[in-house]
Scaffold this motif. Structure first.
Motif, short mmCIF file in Angstrom:
data_model
loop_
_atom_site.label_atom_id
_atom_site.label_comp_id
_atom_site.label_asym_id
_atom_site.label_seq_id
_atom_site.Cartn_x
_atom_site.Cartn_y
_atom_site.Cartn_z
N MET A 1 0.82 -1.20 0.00
CA MET A 1 0.00 0.00 0.00
C MET A 1 0.86 1.26 0.00
SD MET A 1 -3.07 1.25 -0.11
CE MET A 1 -4.12 -0.14 0.32
N ALA A 2 1.92 1.25 0.85
CA ALA A 2 2.80 2.42 0.92
C ALA A 2 3.52 2.63 -0.41
CB ALA A 2 3.82 2.24 2.04
N GLN A 3 3.93 1.52 -1.05
CA GLN A 3 4.60 1.63 -2.35
C GLN A 3 3.65 2.18 -3.41
OE1 GLN A 3 6.35 -2.02 -3.67
NE2 GLN A 3 7.23 -1.13 -5.52
N GLN A 4 2.39 1.75 -3.35
CA GLN A 4 1.39 2.24 -4.30
C GLN A 4 1.17 3.73 -4.11
OE1 GLN A 4 -2.51 0.51 -3.85
NE2 GLN A 4 -3.14 1.09 -5.91
N GLU A 5 1.10 4.18 -2.86
CA GLU A 5 0.90 5.60 -2.58
C GLU A 5 2.09 6.42 -3.07
OE1 GLU A 5 0.18 5.87 1.57
OE2 GLU A 5 -1.89 5.11 1.43
N GLY A 7 3.96 5.63 -5.57
CA GLY A 7 3.84 5.66 -7.02
C GLY A 7 2.85 6.72 -7.50
N ILE A 8 1.75 6.83 -6.79
CA ILE A 8 0.74 7.85 -7.13
C ILE A 8 1.31 9.24 -6.94
CG2 ILE A 8 -1.48 8.84 -6.44
CD1 ILE A 8 -2.37 5.99 -5.71
N ARG A 11 3.93 10.02 -9.70
CA ARG A 11 3.25 10.31 -10.98
C ARG A 11 2.68 11.72 -10.98
NH1 ARG A 11 -1.60 10.14 -13.80
NH2 ARG A 11 -1.46 9.17 -15.89
N GLN A 12 2.03 12.09 -9.87
CA GLN A 12 1.45 13.43 -9.78
C GLN A 12 2.53 14.50 -9.79
OE1 GLN A 12 -1.68 14.01 -10.05
NE2 GLN A 12 -1.62 16.24 -9.74
N SER A 13 3.65 14.21 -9.13
CA SER A 13 4.76 15.17 -9.13
C SER A 13 5.30 15.40 -10.54
CB SER A 13 5.90 14.66 -8.23
OG SER A 13 5.49 14.60 -6.88
N ILE A 14 5.37 14.33 -11.32
CA ILE A 14 5.83 14.46 -12.71
C ILE A 14 4.86 15.30 -13.51
CG2 ILE A 14 6.25 13.19 -14.86
CD1 ILE A 14 7.19 10.83 -13.04
N LEU A 41 13.01 13.93 -9.28
CA LEU A 41 12.87 12.48 -9.40
C LEU A 41 13.89 11.96 -10.40
CD1 LEU A 41 8.98 12.21 -9.58
CD2 LEU A 41 10.41 11.45 -7.68
N THR A 42 14.10 10.65 -10.39
CA THR A 42 15.06 10.04 -11.30
C THR A 42 14.40 9.75 -12.65
OG1 THR A 42 14.52 7.78 -10.65
CG2 THR A 42 16.18 8.94 -9.33
N ARG A 43 15.24 9.54 -13.65
CA ARG A 43 14.71 9.20 -14.97
C ARG A 43 13.99 7.84 -14.92
NH1 ARG A 43 15.12 11.67 -19.64
NH2 ARG A 43 16.57 13.16 -18.71
N GLY A 44 14.49 6.95 -14.09
CA GLY A 44 13.82 5.66 -13.95
C GLY A 44 12.40 5.82 -13.43
N ALA A 45 12.20 6.76 -12.49
CA ALA A 45 10.85 7.01 -11.96
C ALA A 45 9.94 7.54 -13.05
CB ALA A 45 10.93 7.99 -10.80
N LEU A 46 10.48 8.42 -13.90
CA LEU A 46 9.68 8.97 -15.00
C LEU A 46 9.24 7.86 -15.94
CD1 LEU A 46 10.17 12.21 -16.99
CD2 LEU A 46 9.88 10.06 -18.21
N TYR A 47 10.20 7.02 -16.39
CA TYR A 47 9.87 5.98 -17.37
C TYR A 47 9.00 4.88 -16.78
CZ TYR A 47 13.15 8.11 -20.62
OH TYR A 47 13.78 8.98 -21.47
N HIS A 48 8.96 4.80 -15.46
CA HIS A 48 8.04 3.85 -14.82
C HIS A 48 6.59 4.24 -15.10
CE1 HIS A 48 6.35 1.07 -11.90
NE2 HIS A 48 5.70 2.07 -11.36
#
Length: 231
Positions: A1-5, A7-8, A11-14, A41-48
């Motif tokens: 759940m924490a990981q999902q939050e 991620g959300i 994504r919103q930050s991007i 954020l990292t480029r990996g986070a963006l491409y995720h």
């Protein structure tokens, strides 16, 4: 759940970072490097979340449809008026919406869904006009699609002019003026005097909340009457 939050949130930050960059620089001049620097954020986070800059822009276009929230009004022509006024107010502060509008308006290499915002707006206004016609609020022979396209096209031009002249601070006044000019050739005589072309109650409440929070309302000239009004 924490990981999902997380991620959300990432994504919103991007999206928020991209909205700022697109709104300020346009699609072609924006880079994912600048977006990542702003989002921290990292480029990996963006491409995720997004495989490309185009995918980010497509996600931002969705903000346009979300902003077309039709207010309930018994008089459906009033609902159409308030839809545009509410949208104009949101454009004054919502960075995601401002970015989606710029992506739709400017000529750039981003094309896949650039027409979508116009189609969404025309469909929303046309449907309200159809309902208004069914309730006898419009003059006989009104072409709903033609009027809707004219309203959306005129609003698009007004918001561009308002951005240039006042960073959209006078957009509500300009939108009110548009309706004052259009309504005599659109509304049935019995309904015309019942219509309000000033900001709807929910917009006034939002402006009052801003004032209470300590932010001075912006003073700007009414382009129609030459008076100073608040936004």
């Amino acid at each position: 759940m924490a990981q999902q939050e997380r991620g959300i949130r990432s994504r919103q930050s991007i999206l928020e970072a991209a909205a700022h960059v697109f709104d300020q620089r346009g699609y072609d001049a924006a880079s994912t490097t600048e977006i990542l620097a702003r989002a921290d954020l990292t480029r990996g986070a963006l491409y995720h979340h997004f495989p490309s800059k185009e995918a980010i822009a497509s996600a931002l276009i969705e903000a346009h449809g979300e902003a077309l929230a039709v207010p309930y009004r018994e008089v459906r022509l009033q609902a159409a008026i308030d839809l545009t006024l509410g949208f104009a107010h949101q454009l004054q502060y919502d960075t995601l919406l401002r970015a989606s509008v710029r992506l739709a308006v400017e000529q750039s290499s981003f094309t896949p869904s650039a027409r979508t915002p116009y189609e969404q707006s025309v469909a929303a206004v046309s449907d309200l006009l159809r309902q208004a016609g069914e309730q006898g609020e419009l003059l006989p022979g009104t072409d709903f699609q033609e009027v809707a396209e004219t309203i959306v096209g005129s609003f698009t031009g007004l918001q561009v002019m308002s951005q240039v002249y006042s960073d959209r601070r006078d957009l509500l006044a300009r939108t009110s003026a548009l309706w004052r000019l259009v309504l005599p050739g659109l509304a049935a005589p019995g309904i015309l005097l019942r219509l309000r072309t000033t900001a709807p109650p929910e917009v006034d409440d939002a402006r009052e909340a801003t004032s209470v929070a300590g932010e001075d309302p912006v003073q700007h000239p009414d382009p129609v009457h030459g008076k100073t009004v608040r936004s």
